[in-house]
Design an enzyme around this catalytic site. Sequence first.
Site, PDB file in Angstrom:
ATOM      1  N   CYS A   1      40.795  46.829  38.044  1.00 57.41           N
ATOM      2  CA  CYS A   1      41.084  46.115  39.288  1.00 57.41           C
ATOM      3  C   CYS A   1      40.775  47.076  40.411  1.00 57.41           C
ATOM      4  O   CYS A   1      41.463  48.076  40.592  1.00 57.41           O
ATOM      5  CB  CYS A   1      42.543  45.664  39.342  1.00 57.41           C
ATOM      6  SG  CYS A   1      42.960  44.781  40.862  1.00 57.41           S
TER       7      CYS A   1
ATOM      8  N   GLU B   1      36.478  40.888  40.675  1.00 56.88           N
ATOM      9  CA  GLU B   1      35.763  41.573  39.602  1.00 56.88           C
ATOM     10  C   GLU B   1      34.277  41.335  39.792  1.00 56.88           C
ATOM     11  O   GLU B   1      33.874  40.362  40.437  1.00 56.88           O
ATOM     12  CB  GLU B   1      36.189  41.092  38.220  1.00 56.88           C
ATOM     13  CG  GLU B   1      37.362  41.816  37.606  1.00 56.88           C
ATOM     14  CD  GLU B   1      37.217  43.327  37.553  1.00 56.88           C
ATOM     15  OE1 GLU B   1      36.102  43.855  37.747  1.00 56.88           O
ATOM     16  OE2 GLU B   1      38.233  43.997  37.335  1.00 56.88           O
TER      17      GLU B   1
END
Length: 220
Positions: A2, A104
């Site tokens: 992340c 992402e």
Amino acid sequence: MCGRFALTLPQDAVAGWFDASLKAAIETPRYNICPTQLVPVCVFHQGSRIVTTMRWGFIPHWYKSPSDGPLLINARSETIAEKPAFGAAVRSRRCLIPATGFYEWYRDKSKPKEPWFISASSGAPLVFAGIWQAWTSPEGIRHVTCAIVTCAASKPISDIHHREPITLSPQNYGLWLGQDGAGAATIMRPAQDDFYKMHRVDPKVNSARHDSADLITAVV
């Protein structure tokens, strides 16, 4: 993994989500929160939950400067307990990190990386499992830092990336914070396959200079 996330809740709503008192001003809304920036966190301190801010980028106690080694924004759940940098923190310094969603990047050698925005299918806020560490520079300046705990990705995220942040449900906040006794290791697991929704977004999110609502808007 992340590496960027968004938070659009007002600061009072963040505190209310955790049933916590607000101890530091939170800058919100933010659509492109980046490593080394201050992020809101919830901790259990002296018998109550509080929301404060910490630097995203965990600094181990042996670093002589914040850049003395790798930038530790994530900690892998599979090895967190045995890593010298994270072991003590996961046992006694855990926190909750709120988000509206995270980004992402899909990597295909035939074309540039594609950013995707990922959020809860229900529309509810996400709460990441985090750990924290207080670090003092040789000059005596104290920094409180944090990292997001990650695990193997669930579907459909695994089609884009092999890791995801561990997200916690409200009934597990107390367990992660240490309020409800031992057993935090049992909730370090991927989300259900239908937990997330996601869509492709504009590549301008790649630059930390951009921070606007259109970053989370779907693009064709």
